[in-house]
Design an enzyme around this catalytic site. Sequence first.
Site, PDB file in Angstrom:
ATOM      1  N   PHE A  68       0.850  -1.200   0.000  1.00 11.01           N
ATOM      2  CA  PHE A  68       0.000   0.000   0.000  1.00 11.01           C
ATOM      3  C   PHE A  68       0.882   1.245   0.000  1.00 11.01           C
ATOM      4  CE2 PHE A  68       0.781  -1.262   4.335  1.00 11.01           C
ATOM      5  CZ  PHE A  68       1.060  -0.084   4.992  1.00 11.01           C
ATOM      6  N   PRO A  69       0.513   2.279  -0.739  1.00  7.80           N
ATOM      7  CA  PRO A  69       1.306   3.515  -0.753  1.00  7.80           C
ATOM      8  C   PRO A  69       1.332   4.157   0.631  1.00  7.80           C
ATOM      9  CG  PRO A  69      -0.225   3.439  -2.593  1.00  7.80           C
ATOM     10  CD  PRO A  69      -0.609   2.316  -1.682  1.00  7.80           C
ATOM     11  N   CYS A  70       2.434   4.799   0.935  1.00  8.71           N
ATOM     12  CA  CYS A  70       2.650   5.412   2.246  1.00  8.71           C
ATOM     13  C   CYS A  70       1.904   6.753   2.302  1.00  8.71           C
ATOM     14  CB  CYS A  70       4.154   5.620   2.401  1.00  8.71           C
ATOM     15  SG  CYS A  70       4.699   6.131   4.005  1.00  8.71           S
ATOM     16  N   GLN A  71       0.900   6.853   3.150  1.00 14.09           N
ATOM     17  CA  GLN A  71       0.134   8.107   3.273  1.00 14.09           C
ATOM     18  C   GLN A  71       0.021   8.491   4.748  1.00 14.09           C
ATOM     19  OE1 GLN A  71      -3.235   6.155   1.252  1.00 14.09           O
ATOM     20  NE2 GLN A  71      -3.480   8.008   0.060  1.00 14.09           N
TER      21      GLN A  71
END
Length: 342
Positions: A68-71
Amino acid sequence: MELFAGGGGLAIGMEQAGLESILLNEMDKHACATLRHNRPDWNVIEGDIANVDFTQIEEEVDILTGGFPCQAFSYAGKSLGFEDTRGTLFFEMARAIKETQPKVFLAENVRALLTHDDGRTLETIKSVIDELGYELVEPRVLKAIFYKVPQKRERLILVAIRKDLAQKVKFHWPSPYRKVMTLRDAFYAGELYDTDVPESEGQLYPERKREIMEHVPQGGYWRDLSDDLQREYMGGSYFLGGGKTGMARRLSLDEPSLTLTTSPAQKQTERCHPIETRPLQVREYARIQTFPDNWEFKGSKNAAYKQIGNAVPVNMSKALGHSLVRLLNDIESLEQPTTGNA
C-alpha cells in the site's frame, strides 16, 4: 490474494514459491493489461480498491499480500483505530483483511514508513493490525541484494498472523543468498539468466547530454567530469554543494545497480548503462528487478519503466513466498489430527 498488484513483481515471486493467486486488484490500466496478457487465467480486478467487495470471495484466502502507498493519517485524537484511517489506501487493505480473514498477510512498503510522520504512521498501522485480530511479526527492512537481486533496494516488510494461530507458529525470515549479484549477472548469461539480455526499446539522451555523459566512467557521477562540464551539466546546482550522487550517474558492471525509479533518466536518479552511453533499456530494467525475460509489459515505453520501477523484485518476492509457504505448512500441520504415538 494481492492488492496494489502493479506490474506483477510480487505476484510472480509468490507463484514461483508455489502459491496460487485467486484475485489481484490494481488501478493502473497498463499494469492490469500486463497481468492479463502474461497470466490470462489470473482473476485481475481493475479499478479503485474502494469499490471492491471482498465479502464476495468464496475461496478461503490463506495469504493476502500487497504494497500500500505510504500516506499520512490525519490525527484528531491521540491514537487512531481502523475507522479513523478511512480515506487512505491502508484502510482499504485493512478492510480487505477484515472481510477475508486470511491466515497471514504480508505488506511491503518503503523504508521511510519507519520514520514517516515521526513514527506515528507505523504506530497507527500496528494498532489497526492488532484491532483486526492479527499479531504483527517485528517488521524488518530487507535488502534486495541479499536475495539474488542485482540491485541495492530496501523494502520494509510487515508480516502478521491471525491471533488464533499466532501463538502456535513462528514466521522464519528468508535466509540470504550465498552471493551478491551484479549488473554483469543481470546483463549476461550465467547464474541469473541463461542468455544475454535481449535488445529492447529504451529512452535516449538528447545529443548534448550524451556528449557529456560520455565522459563519466563506470560507477562514476557528475563529480568525475571536468570542472567546465560539471558547471554546464549541473547549472545552478553546481554551487549548492552536497553529494547529489545520483546525478550523471553511470552504473558499474561489477556492482549491483542503484535502486531503480520509475524512469531511467531522471536528473536526480540517473541510471546510465555501464558501457554504452544511454539510459537502461526496458528489458535491462526488468532484469535488474529479476523479472523473467518472457514477462511482457503492456502500454507505452514509459508505462513499462514505471511498472518495473515500482515493482517488488521477483527474486526477493520468491524468497518471502518460500517463508510464507513454510508458515502455511506449519499451520496446516497444526490442523491435522495426530495419529499414533507421539
